[in-house]
Design an enzyme around this catalytic site. Sequence first.
Site, PDB file in Angstrom:
ATOM      1  N   ARG A  99     -81.474 -19.573 -23.088  1.00 19.38           N
ATOM      2  CA  ARG A  99     -82.825 -19.667 -22.515  1.00 19.38           C
ATOM      3  C   ARG A  99     -83.385 -21.064 -22.736  1.00 19.38           C
ATOM      4  O   ARG A  99     -84.101 -21.599 -21.903  1.00 19.38           O
ATOM      5  CB  ARG A  99     -83.741 -18.632 -23.167  1.00 19.38           C
ATOM      6  N   ASP A 119     -97.073  -7.589 -15.617  1.00 18.30           N
ATOM      7  CA  ASP A 119     -96.702  -6.587 -16.627  1.00 18.30           C
ATOM      8  C   ASP A 119     -97.818  -5.531 -16.722  1.00 18.30           C
ATOM      9  O   ASP A 119     -97.537  -4.333 -16.868  1.00 18.30           O
ATOM     10  CB  ASP A 119     -96.548  -7.220 -18.014  1.00 18.30           C
ATOM     11  N   ARG A 167     -97.571  -3.127 -13.941  1.00 18.50           N
ATOM     12  CA  ARG A 167     -96.492  -2.155 -14.197  1.00 18.50           C
ATOM     13  C   ARG A 167     -96.973  -1.100 -15.195  1.00 18.50           C
ATOM     14  O   ARG A 167     -96.710   0.091 -15.037  1.00 18.50           O
ATOM     15  CB  ARG A 167     -95.260  -2.863 -14.780  1.00 18.50           C
ATOM     16  N   HIS A 178     -95.318 -13.266 -21.596  1.00 15.25           N
ATOM     17  CA  HIS A 178     -94.713 -12.557 -20.466  1.00 15.25           C
ATOM     18  C   HIS A 178     -93.226 -12.479 -20.815  1.00 15.25           C
ATOM     19  O   HIS A 178     -92.451 -13.381 -20.513  1.00 15.25           O
ATOM     20  CB  HIS A 178     -94.946 -13.335 -19.172  1.00 15.25           C
ATOM     21  N   THR A 214     -87.043 -10.110  -8.315  1.00 11.05           N
ATOM     22  CA  THR A 214     -88.267  -9.336  -8.087  1.00 11.05           C
ATOM     23  C   THR A 214     -89.104 -10.114  -7.079  1.00 11.05           C
ATOM     24  O   THR A 214     -89.061 -11.349  -7.058  1.00 11.05           O
ATOM     25  CB  THR A 214     -89.086  -9.153  -9.382  1.00 11.05           C
TER      26      THR A 214
HETATM   27  P1  NAD Z   1     -85.294 -18.533  -6.092  1.00 10.80           P
HETATM   28  O1  NAD Z   1     -84.082 -19.169  -6.684  1.00 10.80           O
HETATM   29  O2  NAD Z   1     -85.158 -17.524  -5.005  1.00 10.80           O
HETATM   30  O3  NAD Z   1     -86.298 -19.662  -5.573  1.00 10.80           O
HETATM   31  C1  NAD Z   1     -86.526 -20.865  -6.243  1.00 10.80           C
HETATM   32  C2  NAD Z   1     -86.841 -21.903  -5.184  1.00 10.80           C
HETATM   33  O4  NAD Z   1     -87.197 -23.116  -5.860  1.00 10.80           O
HETATM   34  C3  NAD Z   1     -85.635 -22.224  -4.279  1.00 10.80           C
HETATM   35  O5  NAD Z   1     -85.990 -22.075  -2.919  1.00 10.80           O
HETATM   36  C4  NAD Z   1     -85.311 -23.684  -4.626  1.00 10.80           C
HETATM   37  O6  NAD Z   1     -84.811 -24.410  -3.523  1.00 10.80           O
HETATM   38  C5  NAD Z   1     -86.685 -24.177  -5.076  1.00 10.80           C
HETATM   39  N1  NAD Z   1     -86.616 -25.398  -5.877  1.00 10.80           N
HETATM   40  C6  NAD Z   1     -85.728 -25.742  -6.832  1.00 10.80           C
HETATM   41  N2  NAD Z   1     -85.993 -26.975  -7.277  1.00 10.80           N
HETATM   42  C7  NAD Z   1     -87.091 -27.423  -6.606  1.00 10.80           C
HETATM   43  C8  NAD Z   1     -87.871 -28.612  -6.632  1.00 10.80           C
HETATM   44  N3  NAD Z   1     -87.572 -29.624  -7.453  1.00 10.80           N
HETATM   45  N4  NAD Z   1     -88.922 -28.703  -5.801  1.00 10.80           N
HETATM   46  C9  NAD Z   1     -89.240 -27.710  -4.955  1.00 10.80           C
HETATM   47  N5  NAD Z   1     -88.541 -26.552  -4.882  1.00 10.80           N
HETATM   48  C10 NAD Z   1     -87.491 -26.414  -5.705  1.00 10.80           C
HETATM   49  O7  NAD Z   1     -86.083 -17.893  -7.338  1.00 10.80           O
HETATM   50  P2  NAD Z   1     -87.208 -16.759  -7.251  1.00 10.80           P
HETATM   51  O8  NAD Z   1     -86.586 -15.413  -7.347  1.00 10.80           O
HETATM   52  O9  NAD Z   1     -88.129 -17.077  -6.118  1.00 10.80           O
HETATM   53  O10 NAD Z   1     -87.973 -17.019  -8.642  1.00 10.80           O
HETATM   54  C11 NAD Z   1     -88.743 -18.187  -8.814  1.00 10.80           C
HETATM   55  C12 NAD Z   1     -89.277 -18.263 -10.232  1.00 10.80           C
HETATM   56  O11 NAD Z   1     -90.273 -17.264 -10.432  1.00 10.80           O
HETATM   57  C13 NAD Z   1     -88.201 -18.030 -11.322  1.00 10.80           C
HETATM   58  O12 NAD Z   1     -88.432 -18.937 -12.388  1.00 10.80           O
HETATM   59  C14 NAD Z   1     -88.501 -16.601 -11.767  1.00 10.80           C
HETATM   60  O13 NAD Z   1     -88.056 -16.341 -13.086  1.00 10.80           O
HETATM   61  C15 NAD Z   1     -90.019 -16.604 -11.667  1.00 10.80           C
HETATM   62  N6  NAD Z   1     -90.680 -15.280 -11.656  1.00 10.80           N
HETATM   63  C16 NAD Z   1     -91.798 -15.164 -12.405  1.00 10.80           C
HETATM   64  C17 NAD Z   1     -92.481 -13.961 -12.450  1.00 10.80           C
HETATM   65  C18 NAD Z   1     -93.725 -13.853 -13.312  1.00 10.80           C
HETATM   66  O14 NAD Z   1     -94.273 -12.762 -13.482  1.00 10.80           O
HETATM   67  N7  NAD Z   1     -94.199 -14.951 -13.852  1.00 10.80           N
HETATM   68  C19 NAD Z   1     -92.008 -12.869 -11.710  1.00 10.80           C
HETATM   69  C20 NAD Z   1     -90.872 -13.029 -10.922  1.00 10.80           C
HETATM   70  C21 NAD Z   1     -90.202 -14.251 -10.908  1.00 10.80           C
END
Ligand code: NAD
Length: 350
Positions: free
Chosen positions: A123, A183, A186, A210, A265
Amino acid sequence: MQKTASSSTLGPDGLNIAESFFKPIQNASPPPPISRNTKISVIGVGNVGMAIAQTILTQGLVDEIALLDVNANKLRGEMLDLQHAAAFLPRTKISASVDYSCTVGSDLVIVTAGARQIAGESRLNLLQRNLALFSKMVPPLAKGSPDCILLIVSNPVDVLTYVAWKLSGFPSNRVIGSGTNLDSSRFRFLIADHLDLNAQDVQAYIVGEHGDSSVALWSSISVGGVPILSFLERQQIVYEKHMLEKIHKEVVEGAYEVIGLKGYTSWAIGYSVASLARSILRDQRSIHPVSVLAKGFYGIEGGEPFLSLPAQLGRSGVLGVTNIHLTEEETEKLRESAKTILEVQSQLGV
Ligand code: NAD
């Protein structure tokens, strides 16, 4: 790449179609100078960014949405796909670019871009990669929209919200992490499901990280305004502690389960972040458990951790943190959660 939803208004003969199509009524005054539009930028158009963008669009929350990603083809495809739904949606200008200039003048910037965990990667290593990514993204975003609210969604959200705060130079009320808003949703769903009622009638918070060290605030749960634990005690209804713990465990494991089943998600985080966008841009002054600078609250000292507390959100971001009563056990768990986050933060060297 930058392209807006409106096409040219000039006809083949050079006539301005809009002007010849609509004739002004008699004695009309010229339109007043247009007051500023509300604009949201969504950084990262992956599963999460697109679920957020589409929820915000369907709810008609803003005049303009700008999308930014490094993947130019995916970005243009997503922009066109959303633009093609214009006939079914509230009017919103949609633009997209790999260039930060498309985000200029945003009221709210939502960051979902993030590196994905590689199999076997720690991580901390993932966090180091995301730190490098944020170091590239946050300064130009902050420069282009110096008065915006930064809303961080990328994981690990609490530490990255701290990183965004440091990199942006913004005051702490304008940097927020989506934190445990999801969360808590949920949690409310599972309680409502257990009691067979509407989740909107359940007031319940998950606070802290989180993640694994999140804290369920059982003592303050109410259903339709009735504090639930004291109600059950008064009615001498036996509730078993292990049942409560099981619900919290399901909340913590909820994301892992969804990711295990569908790969990511999206829908719930989309609605969760849209609810934050509404509270902020429409100055709703409503309370959400989101990641804020928690120093000084509930005896949290010894650093500057960002973690979720029930905070009041409005047009200027975090208006304040709600002073709810926590039991000793809940306070202790919250401080432990803060310690977990601070340990990670201290390894970053930001
Ligand atoms: P994903 O891989 O589908 O999308 C990530 C996007 O970021 C991609 O389209 C990629 O091209 C883009 N990216 C990468 N580097 C970049 C940059 N320098 N500039 C601009 N864009 C860039 O991932 P996802 O499933 O959409 O998840 C995105 C994030 O959200 C992850 O970190 C995930 O853990 C987080 N997330 C958080 C929560 C929460 O409750 N906080 C919930 C779900 C997901």
